[in-house]
Design an enzyme around this catalytic site. Structure first.
Site, mmCIF file in Angstrom:
data_model
loop_
_atom_site.group_PDB
_atom_site.id
_atom_site.type_symbol
_atom_site.label_atom_id
_atom_site.label_comp_id
_atom_site.label_asym_id
_atom_site.label_seq_id
_atom_site.Cartn_x
_atom_site.Cartn_y
_atom_site.Cartn_z
ATOM 1 N N LYS A 168 1.214 -1.067 0.097
ATOM 2 C CA LYS A 168 0.094 0.156 0.007
ATOM 3 C C LYS A 168 0.821 1.642 -0.007
ATOM 4 C CE LYS A 168 -1.117 2.320 3.689
ATOM 5 N NZ LYS A 168 -1.680 3.058 4.624
ATOM 6 N N ASN A 169 1.566 1.203 1.296
ATOM 7 C CA ASN A 169 2.659 2.326 0.793
ATOM 8 C C ASN A 169 3.514 2.727 0.098
ATOM 9 O OD1 ASN A 169 1.670 2.930 3.391
ATOM 10 N ND2 ASN A 169 3.265 1.434 4.833
ATOM 11 N N ARG A 210 -3.814 10.983 4.725
ATOM 12 C CA ARG A 210 -3.020 11.173 4.556
ATOM 13 C C ARG A 210 -1.821 11.658 3.214
ATOM 14 N NH1 ARG A 210 0.578 13.961 7.974
ATOM 15 N NH2 ARG A 210 2.296 14.918 7.755
ATOM 16 N N CYS A 268 -4.580 8.235 9.573
ATOM 17 C CA CYS A 268 -4.981 7.457 11.602
ATOM 18 C C CYS A 268 -4.400 8.585 11.905
ATOM 19 C CB CYS A 268 -3.709 6.615 11.830
ATOM 20 S SG CYS A 268 -4.502 5.150 10.821
ATOM 21 N N ARG A 272 2.292 14.097 13.024
ATOM 22 C CA ARG A 272 2.865 13.873 11.086
ATOM 23 C C ARG A 272 3.202 15.411 9.903
ATOM 24 N NH1 ARG A 272 0.949 8.670 9.327
ATOM 25 N NH2 ARG A 272 -1.156 9.654 9.193
ATOM 26 N N PRO A 273 3.141 17.197 11.277
ATOM 27 C CA PRO A 273 3.038 17.790 10.248
ATOM 28 C C PRO A 273 3.522 17.663 8.786
ATOM 29 C CG PRO A 273 5.287 17.698 11.401
ATOM 30 C CD PRO A 273 4.332 16.823 12.224
ATOM 31 N N ASP A 285 5.447 0.744 12.337
ATOM 32 C CA ASP A 285 4.393 0.504 11.570
ATOM 33 C C ASP A 285 4.947 -1.269 12.240
ATOM 34 O OD1 ASP A 285 3.449 2.351 10.271
ATOM 35 O OD2 ASP A 285 3.548 1.609 8.097
ATOM 36 N N VAL A 301 9.343 7.632 16.235
ATOM 37 C CA VAL A 301 9.098 8.014 15.521
ATOM 38 C C VAL A 301 7.635 9.302 15.752
ATOM 39 C CG1 VAL A 301 7.973 7.476 13.285
ATOM 40 C CG2 VAL A 301 9.816 5.592 13.419
ATOM 41 N N ARG A 304 -7.858 -0.386 5.794
ATOM 42 C CA ARG A 304 -7.313 0.637 5.022
ATOM 43 C C ARG A 304 -5.684 0.173 4.943
ATOM 44 N NH1 ARG A 304 -6.131 4.481 8.172
ATOM 45 N NH2 ARG A 304 -4.541 5.735 6.353
#
Length: 426
Positions: free
Chosen positions: A22-23, A93, A117, A122-123, A305, A327, A398
């Site tokens: 997915k990523n 995101r 999520c 996570r800016p 993850d 992280v 997801r």
């Protein structure tokens, strides 16, 4: 809202195949904006996030179609719209990946601040600073990021943090910039390399992907190409832990062992037998689980993850483990739910102190984010009695293509509940 009921205590055995990543799929879908013609992407998992990205592309005037099994075709012509729809980008995101390609392709992009999520702040400021270094003028207005640039120009960019998303966004934008761009302190994840390989096929000039310095020599245009997505390393790791926690014997196919080396090393340290044979691994767990300490880090370190799933495994270890999250600052939302199942876990700052217990007990639990949900599934597989997991479709699905069906094929007892009364009547 989709619910599943897991009856724990079933030993997993057999063979299972990992889906495409997915990523890796999401940024490559965004990268098609840079091309002209029809791209065909294979091994794309059928997930809600993927379908959302396809809808984003369509909203930009791009034709994109998902064709089973696991193929996406994207047609891009000269007419690409500038504004991404609020209702789609705020759901996920990864939709923010379109900012760099859209700016490079059209000279203007208006993209809402992203959703996803809630595992930390996570800016997107790292993305923005990188694009500004390429010459973009960026403003924040009413929840939108508005970027303008008549022509992006290559520059030296030092990322404050090796952000995967920022590295990908800047790399995509730089492919059509004038001159050379050097990204220092870049992320090294396999998904970065897969994106670079796609772009190189399309005509981009990129070197150094997979290291902390990536160089991009801008070109005038990119062409549509065919590309196969890499296997999902997080799904592979999750299936490995599912096999380990049930003391199973499972062969997991379609993996790249180099991508999951840190996971393999930690599982072996925990006493799990793992053998690698080409593009598959065998996980055999005949004995107990040993405690291990873990610190999450950017690749090639232990992936954030996989932290929740590993905590679920270590909840049954024969001793105390310390799991430190470096992280994301809010990635222990699974801990409360695991404690409801009998886990002995104490949070101290950025660390979880996990004291192994003899057993977990089934309970109704809620998935708070994607990977937390995966941890609860893993725990439910071995817990005594029944575990009810809510929000499967909102979070877990997801990121995992048919995870319940894959586990069922290995012997897990998992049932879908149409109504909550189905659980109450058990």
């Amino acid at each position: 809202m989709r619910r599943i009921l897991i009856v724990g205590g079933k030993r997993l055995a057999g063979e299972v195949e990992v889906s495409g990543s997915k990523n890796a799929s999401l940024p490559i879908l965004a990268a098609t904006i840079l091309t002209r013609g029809m791209s065909t992407l294979s091994s794309v998992p059928c997930l809600l996030d993927i379908l959302t990205m396809i809808r984003v592309l369509r909203a930009l005037g791009i034709r994109a179609e998902y064709s089973p099994p696991n193929t996406v075709k994207v047609w891009v012509n000269d007419h690409v719209k500038h504004i991404a729809p609020y209702e789609l980008v705020t759901k996920m995101r990864a939709s923010f990946f379109i900012m760099g390609p859209l700016l490079a392709r059209t000279g203007f992009a208006k993209v809402p601040l992203p959703g996803g999520c809630a595992i930390g702040s996570r800016p997107v400021n790292i993305h923005i600073k990188g694009l500004e270094a390429l010459g973009a003028k960026i403003e924040l207005e009413h929840g939108f990021v508005i970027a303008r640039a008549s022509k992006l120009k290559g520059d030296r960019i030092i990322l404050d943090f090796p952000s995967v998303g920022a590295t990908e966004n800047v790399m995509m934008a730089a492919t059509l910039a004038e001159g050379e761009t050097v990204i220092e302190n870049s992320a090294r994840e396999p998904e970065i390399v897969d994106l670079a390989n796609y772009l190189i096929k399309a005509g981009a000039k990129i070197s150094g992907a997979g290291t902390d310095i990536i160089k991009i020599e801008g070109v005038k245009e990119l062409n549509a190409v065919n590309h196969k997505i890499i296997p999902d390393r997080i799904e592979a790791g999750t299936l490995m832990i599912a096999a380990a926690i049930t003391r199973g014997d499972v062969v997991i196919k379609n993996i790249n062992a180099d991508h999951i080396d840190s996971i393999i090393l930690k599982l072996r340290s925990a006493g799990i037998e793992i053998s690698v044979n080409g593009n598959q691994v065998r996980v055999h767990s005949p004995d107990g689980i040993k405690p291990v300490d873990i610190i999450t880090q950017p690749f090639p370190g232990f992936p954030t993850d996989m932290q929740p799933q590993m905590v679920a495994l270590l909840a049954l270890a024969s001793g105390t483990s310390v799991v430190t999250e470096t992280v994301f600052e809010n990635r222990f939302m699974h801990v409360h739910e695991l404690k409801r199942m009998g886990a002995d876990i104490r949070l101290e700052g950025l660390s979880a102190i996990v004291n192994g217990v003899n057993k977990l007990e089934g309970a109704p639990v809620k998935s708070r984010d994607l990977r937390a949900g995966a941890a609860l599934i893993v725990a439910g597989l071995v817990a005594e009695g029944e575990t009810l997991i809510e929000d499967m479709d909102r979070f877990i699905e997801r990121g995992y293509e048919g995870i319940d069906k894959k586990l069922i094929s290995l012997g897990a007892d998992i049932r879908e509940l149409k109504n909550i009364s189905d659980y109450e009547d058990e």
